[in-house]
Design an enzyme around this catalytic site. Structure first.
Site, short mmCIF file in Angstrom:
data_model
loop_
_atom_site.label_atom_id
_atom_site.label_comp_id
_atom_site.label_asym_id
_atom_site.label_seq_id
_atom_site.Cartn_x
_atom_site.Cartn_y
_atom_site.Cartn_z
N CYS A 89 0.82 -1.22 0.00
CA CYS A 89 0.00 0.00 0.00
C CYS A 89 0.86 1.27 0.00
O CYS A 89 0.33 2.38 -0.12
CB CYS A 89 -0.94 0.00 1.19
SG CYS A 89 -2.14 -1.33 1.11
N HIS A 147 -8.80 2.31 -5.64
CA HIS A 147 -9.96 1.54 -5.19
C HIS A 147 -11.22 2.16 -5.80
O HIS A 147 -11.27 3.35 -6.06
CB HIS A 147 -10.12 1.61 -3.67
CG HIS A 147 -8.98 1.05 -2.90
ND1 HIS A 147 -8.80 -0.30 -2.71
CD2 HIS A 147 -7.94 1.65 -2.27
CE1 HIS A 147 -7.72 -0.50 -1.98
NE2 HIS A 147 -7.16 0.66 -1.71
NI NI Z 1 -5.48 1.09 -0.65
#
Ligand code: NI
Length: 136
Positions: free
Chosen positions: A33, A39
Protein backbone atom coordinates in the site's frame (compact mmCIF):
# COMPACT_ATOMS: atom_id res chain seq x y z
CA UNK A 1 -36.30 10.28 14.68
CA UNK A 2 -35.54 8.69 11.31
CA UNK A 3 -32.15 7.86 9.85
CA UNK A 4 -31.58 8.27 6.10
CA UNK A 5 -28.59 6.98 4.17
CA UNK A 6 -27.42 8.14 0.78
CA UNK A 7 -24.87 6.10 -1.18
CA UNK A 8 -22.32 7.61 -3.53
CA UNK A 9 -19.37 6.05 -5.31
CA UNK A 10 -15.95 7.35 -6.18
CA UNK A 11 -12.82 5.90 -7.73
CA UNK A 12 -9.55 7.24 -6.43
CA UNK A 13 -5.90 6.48 -6.05
CA UNK A 14 -3.96 6.66 -2.83
CA UNK A 15 -0.62 5.83 -1.35
CA UNK A 16 -0.22 5.01 2.33
CA UNK A 17 2.78 6.96 3.51
CA UNK A 18 3.93 8.70 6.68
CA UNK A 19 6.32 11.41 5.55
CA UNK A 20 7.98 11.40 8.97
CA UNK A 21 9.14 7.81 8.49
CA UNK A 22 12.07 6.55 6.44
CA UNK A 23 11.63 4.64 3.18
CA UNK A 24 12.27 1.37 5.02
CA UNK A 25 9.87 2.20 7.86
CA UNK A 26 7.18 3.09 5.32
CA UNK A 27 7.76 -0.19 3.44
CA UNK A 28 7.62 -2.17 6.68
CA UNK A 29 4.48 -0.40 7.88
CA UNK A 30 2.44 -0.13 4.70
CA UNK A 31 3.80 -2.91 2.47
CA UNK A 32 2.28 -2.90 -1.01
CA UNK A 33 0.00 0.00 0.00
CA UNK A 34 3.10 2.24 0.01
CA UNK A 35 2.76 2.08 -3.80
CA UNK A 36 0.18 4.27 -5.52
CA UNK A 37 -2.89 2.13 -6.20
CA UNK A 38 -6.62 2.64 -6.56
CA UNK A 39 -9.96 1.54 -5.19
CA UNK A 40 -13.59 1.81 -6.24
CA UNK A 41 -14.94 3.23 -3.00
CA UNK A 42 -18.51 3.38 -1.81
CA UNK A 43 -19.57 6.14 0.57
CA UNK A 44 -22.65 5.88 2.78
CA UNK A 45 -23.66 9.07 4.56
CA UNK A 46 -26.38 8.76 7.21
CA UNK A 47 -28.27 11.73 8.59
CA UNK A 48 -30.93 11.73 11.29
CA UNK A 49 -33.81 13.99 12.16
CA UNK A 50 -37.51 14.36 12.81
CA UNK A 51 -40.02 14.03 9.98
CA UNK A 52 -41.29 17.42 8.83
CA UNK A 53 -45.10 17.42 8.76
CA UNK A 54 -45.28 19.68 5.74
CA UNK A 55 -43.06 17.50 3.49
CA UNK A 56 -43.08 14.07 5.10
CA UNK A 57 -39.28 14.23 4.78
CA UNK A 58 -36.47 14.35 7.31
CA UNK A 59 -34.58 16.24 4.65
CA UNK A 60 -34.78 16.48 0.88
CA UNK A 61 -32.45 13.79 -0.53
CA UNK A 62 -31.92 15.97 -3.59
CA UNK A 63 -30.18 18.52 -1.33
CA UNK A 64 -28.09 15.84 0.41
CA UNK A 65 -27.02 14.48 -2.97
CA UNK A 66 -26.00 17.96 -4.10
CA UNK A 67 -23.93 18.61 -0.96
CA UNK A 68 -22.19 15.24 -1.25
CA UNK A 69 -21.33 15.88 -4.87
CA UNK A 70 -20.14 19.44 -4.34
CA UNK A 71 -18.06 18.95 -1.21
CA UNK A 72 -16.94 15.33 -1.40
CA UNK A 73 -17.36 13.37 -4.62
CA UNK A 74 -16.21 16.06 -7.06
CA UNK A 75 -13.04 16.45 -4.97
CA UNK A 76 -12.23 12.74 -4.58
CA UNK A 77 -13.40 11.05 -7.77
CA UNK A 78 -10.58 10.29 -10.22
CA UNK A 79 -8.08 12.06 -7.98
CA UNK A 80 -5.15 11.03 -5.83
CA UNK A 81 -6.47 11.15 -2.27
CA UNK A 82 -3.10 12.28 -0.88
CA UNK A 83 -3.47 15.50 -2.93
CA UNK A 84 -7.11 16.31 -2.16
CA UNK A 85 -7.47 19.61 -0.27
CA UNK A 86 -9.10 18.13 2.83
CA UNK A 87 -6.54 15.29 3.00
CA UNK A 88 -3.40 17.43 2.83
CA UNK A 89 -0.82 16.51 5.48
CA UNK A 90 -2.77 13.42 6.52
CA UNK A 91 -2.01 9.77 5.89
CA UNK A 92 -4.39 8.80 3.06
CA UNK A 93 -5.92 5.90 4.98
CA UNK A 94 -9.62 5.22 4.75
CA UNK A 95 -9.89 5.89 8.50
CA UNK A 96 -8.66 9.42 7.85
CA UNK A 97 -10.88 9.76 4.76
CA UNK A 98 -13.93 8.97 6.94
CA UNK A 99 -12.98 11.58 9.53
CA UNK A 100 -12.21 14.20 6.87
CA UNK A 101 -15.55 13.61 5.10
CA UNK A 102 -17.31 13.96 8.47
CA UNK A 103 -15.52 17.25 9.13
CA UNK A 104 -16.38 18.57 5.65
CA UNK A 105 -20.05 17.64 5.94
CA UNK A 106 -20.97 18.31 9.55
CA UNK A 107 -21.82 22.02 9.34
CA UNK A 108 -23.31 21.68 5.84
CA UNK A 109 -25.77 19.05 7.05
CA UNK A 110 -26.66 21.04 10.14
CA UNK A 111 -27.09 24.40 8.42
CA UNK A 112 -28.45 23.47 4.99
CA UNK A 113 -30.33 20.22 5.59
CA UNK A 114 -31.88 20.94 8.98
CA UNK A 115 -30.87 17.55 10.35
CA UNK A 116 -27.82 15.97 11.93
CA UNK A 117 -24.96 13.96 10.51
CA UNK A 118 -25.00 10.50 12.10
CA UNK A 119 -22.47 8.32 10.29
CA UNK A 120 -19.90 8.38 7.51
CA UNK A 121 -19.17 4.88 6.22
CA UNK A 122 -16.66 4.09 3.50
CA UNK A 123 -16.21 0.74 1.81
CA UNK A 124 -12.70 0.51 0.46
CA UNK A 125 -13.23 -3.04 -0.75
CA UNK A 126 -16.14 -5.37 -0.16
CA UNK A 127 -14.20 -6.75 2.81
CA UNK A 128 -12.83 -3.55 4.34
CA UNK A 129 -15.42 -1.17 5.75
CA UNK A 130 -14.82 1.95 7.85
CA UNK A 131 -17.36 3.91 9.91
CA UNK A 132 -17.12 7.17 11.80
CA UNK A 133 -19.80 8.56 14.12
CA UNK A 134 -17.95 11.67 15.27
CA UNK A 135 -16.40 12.09 18.70
CA UNK A 136 -19.10 11.54 21.26
NI1 NI B 1 -5.48 1.09 -0.65
Amino acid sequence: MVHITRRERFSSAHKLENKNLTFKENCDTFGACYNVHGHNYELFVTVKGEVNNKTGFVTNLKDLKKILNTYIISKLDHQVINEVSFMKNKIASTENVCIAIWDELYEQVKNKLNCELFCVKVLETENNIFEYFGEK
